[in-house]
Design an enzyme around this catalytic site. Structure first.
Site, PDB file in Angstrom:
ATOM      1  N   ARG A 154       0.863  -1.187   0.000  1.00  0.00           N
ATOM      2  CA  ARG A 154       0.000   0.000   0.000  1.00  0.00           C
ATOM      3  C   ARG A 154       0.891   1.226   0.000  1.00  0.00           C
ATOM      4  NH1 ARG A 154      -2.362  -1.235   5.632  1.00  0.00           N
ATOM      5  NH2 ARG A 154      -0.255  -2.049   5.686  1.00  0.00           N
ATOM      6  N   ALA A 252     -15.742   4.099   6.707  1.00  0.00           N
ATOM      7  CA  ALA A 252     -16.624   4.827   5.790  1.00  0.00           C
ATOM      8  C   ALA A 252     -16.013   6.194   5.481  1.00  0.00           C
ATOM      9  CB  ALA A 252     -17.995   4.988   6.433  1.00  0.00           C
ATOM     10  N   CYS A 260      -4.885   2.565  -7.987  1.00  0.00           N
ATOM     11  CA  CYS A 260      -5.061   1.112  -8.064  1.00  0.00           C
ATOM     12  C   CYS A 260      -6.506   0.645  -8.034  1.00  0.00           C
ATOM     13  CB  CYS A 260      -4.260   0.463  -6.943  1.00  0.00           C
ATOM     14  SG  CYS A 260      -2.518   0.854  -7.111  1.00  0.00           S
ATOM     15  N   LYS A 263      -8.899   1.558 -11.058  1.00  0.00           N
ATOM     16  CA  LYS A 263      -8.517   0.920 -12.325  1.00  0.00           C
ATOM     17  C   LYS A 263      -8.607  -0.604 -12.230  1.00  0.00           C
ATOM     18  CE  LYS A 263      -3.473   0.287 -12.289  1.00  0.00           C
ATOM     19  NZ  LYS A 263      -3.378  -1.150 -12.098  1.00  0.00           N
TER      20      LYS A 263
HETATM   21  P1  NAD Z   1       4.458   4.365 -11.529  1.00  0.00           P
HETATM   22  O1  NAD Z   1       3.840   5.130 -12.637  1.00  0.00           O
HETATM   23  O2  NAD Z   1       4.721   5.025 -10.226  1.00  0.00           O
HETATM   24  O3  NAD Z   1       5.865   3.765 -12.029  1.00  0.00           O
HETATM   25  C1  NAD Z   1       6.046   3.117 -13.235  1.00  0.00           C
HETATM   26  C2  NAD Z   1       7.411   3.489 -13.800  1.00  0.00           C
HETATM   27  O4  NAD Z   1       7.647   2.725 -14.997  1.00  0.00           O
HETATM   28  C3  NAD Z   1       7.541   4.957 -14.200  1.00  0.00           C
HETATM   29  O5  NAD Z   1       8.627   5.529 -13.497  1.00  0.00           O
HETATM   30  C4  NAD Z   1       7.777   4.924 -15.713  1.00  0.00           C
HETATM   31  O6  NAD Z   1       8.658   5.938 -16.150  1.00  0.00           O
HETATM   32  C5  NAD Z   1       8.412   3.553 -15.880  1.00  0.00           C
HETATM   33  N1  NAD Z   1       8.334   3.010 -17.237  1.00  0.00           N
HETATM   34  C6  NAD Z   1       7.293   3.010 -18.097  1.00  0.00           C
HETATM   35  N2  NAD Z   1       7.633   2.394 -19.251  1.00  0.00           N
HETATM   36  C7  NAD Z   1       8.909   1.963 -19.103  1.00  0.00           C
HETATM   37  C8  NAD Z   1       9.830   1.278 -19.952  1.00  0.00           C
HETATM   38  N3  NAD Z   1       9.484   0.893 -21.183  1.00  0.00           N
HETATM   39  N4  NAD Z   1      11.067   1.027 -19.494  1.00  0.00           N
HETATM   40  C9  NAD Z   1      11.428   1.431 -18.255  1.00  0.00           C
HETATM   41  N5  NAD Z   1      10.617   2.084 -17.406  1.00  0.00           N
HETATM   42  C10 NAD Z   1       9.366   2.350 -17.821  1.00  0.00           C
HETATM   43  O7  NAD Z   1       3.541   3.067 -11.327  1.00  0.00           O
HETATM   44  P2  NAD Z   1       3.387   2.185  -9.995  1.00  0.00           P
HETATM   45  O8  NAD Z   1       2.418   2.834  -9.083  1.00  0.00           O
HETATM   46  O9  NAD Z   1       4.738   1.814  -9.492  1.00  0.00           O
HETATM   47  O10 NAD Z   1       2.642   0.899 -10.595  1.00  0.00           O
HETATM   48  C11 NAD Z   1       3.307  -0.039 -11.402  1.00  0.00           C
HETATM   49  C12 NAD Z   1       2.461  -1.291 -11.486  1.00  0.00           C
HETATM   50  O11 NAD Z   1       2.334  -1.871 -10.185  1.00  0.00           O
HETATM   51  C13 NAD Z   1       1.022  -1.073 -11.966  1.00  0.00           C
HETATM   52  O12 NAD Z   1       0.615  -2.202 -12.680  1.00  0.00           O
HETATM   53  C14 NAD Z   1       0.240  -0.988 -10.667  1.00  0.00           C
HETATM   54  O13 NAD Z   1      -1.116  -1.355 -10.834  1.00  0.00           O
HETATM   55  C15 NAD Z   1       0.961  -2.005  -9.816  1.00  0.00           C
HETATM   56  N6  NAD Z   1       0.840  -1.793  -8.368  1.00  0.00           N
HETATM   57  C16 NAD Z   1       0.908  -0.540  -7.853  1.00  0.00           C
HETATM   58  C17 NAD Z   1       0.841  -0.355  -6.473  1.00  0.00           C
HETATM   59  C18 NAD Z   1       0.882   1.021  -5.861  1.00  0.00           C
HETATM   60  O14 NAD Z   1       0.535   1.132  -4.691  1.00  0.00           O
HETATM   61  N7  NAD Z   1       1.268   2.069  -6.577  1.00  0.00           N
HETATM   62  C19 NAD Z   1       0.753  -1.475  -5.635  1.00  0.00           C
HETATM   63  C20 NAD Z   1       0.708  -2.753  -6.213  1.00  0.00           C
HETATM   64  C21 NAD Z   1       0.760  -2.888  -7.588  1.00  0.00           C
HETATM   65  C1  UGA Z   2      -4.250  -0.777  -2.472  1.00  0.00           C
HETATM   66  C2  UGA Z   2      -4.200  -2.120  -1.707  1.00  0.00           C
HETATM   67  O1  UGA Z   2      -4.501  -1.890  -0.341  1.00  0.00           O
HETATM   68  C3  UGA Z   2      -2.820  -2.761  -1.834  1.00  0.00           C
HETATM   69  O2  UGA Z   2      -2.819  -4.019  -1.191  1.00  0.00           O
HETATM   70  C4  UGA Z   2      -2.506  -2.938  -3.310  1.00  0.00           C
HETATM   71  O3  UGA Z   2      -1.204  -3.458  -3.485  1.00  0.00           O
HETATM   72  C5  UGA Z   2      -2.591  -1.608  -4.019  1.00  0.00           C
HETATM   73  O4  UGA Z   2      -3.905  -1.029  -3.821  1.00  0.00           O
HETATM   74  C6  UGA Z   2      -2.397  -1.778  -5.489  1.00  0.00           C
HETATM   75  O5  UGA Z   2      -2.771  -2.769  -6.053  1.00  0.00           O
HETATM   76  O6  UGA Z   2      -1.836  -0.902  -6.106  1.00  0.00           O
HETATM   77  P1  UGA Z   2      -3.384   1.692  -2.004  1.00  0.00           P
HETATM   78  O7  UGA Z   2      -4.229   2.046  -3.182  1.00  0.00           O
HETATM   79  O8  UGA Z   2      -1.998   2.174  -1.948  1.00  0.00           O
HETATM   80  O9  UGA Z   2      -3.318   0.082  -1.858  1.00  0.00           O
HETATM   81  O10 UGA Z   2      -4.098   2.226  -0.683  1.00  0.00           O
HETATM   82  P2  UGA Z   2      -5.246   1.688   0.285  1.00  0.00           P
HETATM   83  O11 UGA Z   2      -4.778   1.853   1.672  1.00  0.00           O
HETATM   84  O12 UGA Z   2      -5.738   0.360  -0.100  1.00  0.00           O
HETATM   85  O13 UGA Z   2      -6.400   2.759   0.028  1.00  0.00           O
HETATM   86  C7  UGA Z   2      -7.077   2.833  -1.221  1.00  0.00           C
HETATM   87  C8  UGA Z   2      -8.247   3.784  -1.114  1.00  0.00           C
HETATM   88  O14 UGA Z   2      -9.274   3.235  -0.288  1.00  0.00           O
HETATM   89  C9  UGA Z   2      -7.904   5.136  -0.502  1.00  0.00           C
HETATM   90  O15 UGA Z   2      -8.561   6.154  -1.236  1.00  0.00           O
HETATM   91  C10 UGA Z   2      -8.458   5.070   0.908  1.00  0.00           C
HETATM   92  O16 UGA Z   2      -8.845   6.324   1.405  1.00  0.00           O
HETATM   93  C11 UGA Z   2      -9.675   4.176   0.681  1.00  0.00           C
HETATM   94  N1  UGA Z   2     -10.096   3.444   1.908  1.00  0.00           N
HETATM   95  C12 UGA Z   2      -9.294   2.498   2.444  1.00  0.00           C
HETATM   96  C13 UGA Z   2     -11.341   3.715   2.476  1.00  0.00           C
HETATM   97  O17 UGA Z   2     -12.098   4.589   1.990  1.00  0.00           O
HETATM   98  N2  UGA Z   2     -11.722   3.015   3.574  1.00  0.00           N
HETATM   99  C14 UGA Z   2     -10.942   2.050   4.138  1.00  0.00           C
HETATM  100  O18 UGA Z   2     -11.356   1.445   5.139  1.00  0.00           O
HETATM  101  C15 UGA Z   2      -9.693   1.794   3.554  1.00  0.00           C
END
Ligand code: NAD
Ligand code: UGA
Length: 431
Positions: A154, A252, A260, A263
């Site tokens: 998260r 709530a 995340c 999408k």
């Molecule tokens: P982000 O946009 O923060 O980072 C992605 C990075 O990839 C960017 O810095 C971008 O410049 C780079 N990039 C894009 N194309 C590239 C290429 N061809 N070569 C090298 N670098 C390249 O995205 P993020 O939040 O780290 O999310 C990445 C993935 O992980 C997504 O699929 C997301 O759904 C998933 N994810 C995100 C979270 C989260 O909390 N942000 C948690 C779990 C999973």
């Molecule tokens: C979420 C998941 O919790 C991670 O496990 C996952 O890896 C990540 O998405 C991802 O796939 O990218 P994140 O989006 O960073 O993580 O944050 P969360 O703490 O899950 O909160 C998401 C949203 O839900 C926020 O807008 C938060 O305010 C809201 N939320 C969360 C609520 O409204 N109520 C809750 O009880 C908890």
């Protein structure tokens, strides 16, 4: 081990730093030259608690390196992680062009056996496509394996989430790849679940959808609490004490946002439709979430009547506390709506203001230097993100600086009795 991470954003950079922290030698690759230049200069492009120290320490220990070259990364890493964006398209399906581009680039520079690990969140069956693509574009015919290893961190607590994960999911159809992956994760001493690739990919979408479902569930219950005079916090405590349900993700508020949940839920709906088994329950989850902000705004309009020319302060822009991430933030949507209705909006967020300014959608808002400055002369204050800093504000000073002590708490951050005793008209969610 020698590891490579392609994509150095929220997931890639924090994962790279944590892998380095446990002793691996990691190269983080990104095609954004500005980002890599910043990292090479010792600057951290995102705010994530604990990340800066981790990066600084591991760069100094020469366990963490940065480059724009995938060739250099793939030559270095016996295991190559992909952590690039998988953004939504207009119809909710996932744009996989970043993943495809990286798969082709890896294929172009692959010279010896590598485990290629997808850490990005992707639709089920993407692993098969990645393997096909690498096979098609690799000229050397060298061996490789594709693994799915979804990430559950998260934002705001990414470092502890990565250092002490609830579980590690390894989706692979090959023993050699599984044993290398187990070696990567051995230092974390976390439970490991080995599955086939498709199941691992599905676990990620199913997990995020379930968490989003919990949030929409409690928001729907909150509306019933408001209509009946019950208290949603008490109801959440009461159902959450059942260990089969749990109290987490039953807060709530204004609904879920971020890069995340919105999408991933849209993606899971789209995938289920493509597979001929529409997951209509998730459509209701989305609908409830979309109505949470409007439901809250009705209460603001009821109290202020006309919003045009009213001065409204908003605390919070980030989609949740402890991050500077404003992507798909409900707080941002709230400010945009208030501006659209002609209000003068003054905003403050401890970490999200730079990114909000860069985005440019809040040009008509005033960015304040502190919570109290934002609230000065305001006819109402809305708490949109539950930063701890807001919970600790001196309520007497706040009341004194505001024009009218009208407080809307969109995240149930404050205790109603305390806010009311301090002289505020206090409106929150479901209580
Ligand atoms: P982000 O946009 O923060 O980072 C992605 C990075 O990839 C960017 O810095 C971008 O410049 C780079 N990039 C894009 N194309 C590239 C290429 N061809 N070569 C090298 N670098 C390249 O995205 P993020 O939040 O780290 O999310 C990445 C993935 O992980 C997504 O699929 C997301 O759904 C998933 N994810 C995100 C979270 C989260 O909390 N942000 C948690 C779990 C999973
Ligand atoms: C979420 C998941 O919790 C991670 O496990 C996952 O890896 C990540 O998405 C991802 O796939 O990218 P994140 O989006 O960073 O993580 O944050 P969360 O703490 O899950 O909160 C998401 C949203 O839900 C926020 O807008 C938060 O305010 C809201 N939320 C969360 C609520 O409204 N109520 C809750 O009880 C908890």
């Amino acid at each position: 081990m020698k590891l490579c991470i392609i994509g150095s954003g929220y997931v890639g950079l924090v994962t790279g730093a944590c892998f380095a922290e446990v002793g691996h030698h990691v190269i983080c690759v990104d095609n954004n030259q500005k980002k890599i230049d910043m990292l090479l200069a010792g600057q951290i492009p995102i705010y994530e608690p604990g990340l800066e120290e981790l990066v600084t320490r591991n760069v100094a220990a020469k366990r963490l390196m940065f480059t724009t070259s995938i060739e250099e990364g793939v030559a270095h890493g016996e295991v190559v992680f992909i952590a690039v964006p998988t953004p939504p398209q207009a119809d909710g399906s996932v744009d996989l062009s970043y993943i495809e581009a990286v798969a082709r680039e890896i294929a172009g520079v692959l010279k010896e056996y590598r485990v290629i690990v997808d850490k990005s969140t992707v639709p089920v069956k993407t692993g098969e496509k990645v393997a096909e693509t690498i096979r098609r574009y690799n000229k050397t015919g060298c061996e490789f394996d594709v693994v799915s290893n979804p990430e559950f961190l998260r934002e705001g607590c990414a470092v502890p989430d990565l250092m002490k994960p609830d579980r590690i999911v390894i989706g692979s159809n090959n023993d050699r790849a599984v044993s290398l992956m187990k070696k990567v994760y051995e230092p974390f001493m976390a439970p490991i679940l080995v599955t086939d690739i498709n199941s691992a990919e599905l676990i990620k979408h199913a997990a995020n959808s379930f968490l989003a479902l919990k949030i929409s569930y409690i928001n729907a219950v909150a509306a019933i609490c408001e209509a009946s005079g019950a208290d949603v916090e008490k109801v959440a405590d009461g159902i959450g004490m059942d260990r089969r349900i749990g109290r987490n993700f039953l807060n709530a508020g204004l609904g879920y946002g971020g890069s995340c949940f919105p999408k991933d839920i849209a993606a899971f709906i789209s995938i289920s439709r493509q597979l001929g088994v529409p997951f209509t329950l998730l459509e209701e989850v989305e609908r409830i979430n979309a109505s949470a902000l409007e439901h809250f705004l009705v209460k603001v309009r009821e109290a202020l009547w006309v919003l045009r020319d009213k001065k409204i302060a908003v605390w919070g822009l980030a989609f949740k506390p402890d991050t500077d991430d404003i992507r798909c933030s409900v707080a941002m949507d709230l400010v945009v709506q208030l501006l659209k209705e002609g209000a003068y909006v003054s905003v403050y967020d401890p970490k999200g203001m730079e990114k909000a300014k860069e985005l440019g959608t809040l040009k008509k808002a005033t960015f304040a230097a502190s919570p109290l400055e934002a609230a000065q002369d305001a006819e109402a204050l809305i708490i949109a993100t539950e930063w701890e800093e807001f919970a600790n504000v001196d309520l007497a000073a706040l009341k004194k600086t505001m024009h009218t002590p009208l407080l809307f708490d969109g995240r149930n951050l404050l205790h109603p009795d305390i806010a009311r005793e301090a002289g505020f008209t206090y409106v929150s969610v479901g209580r």
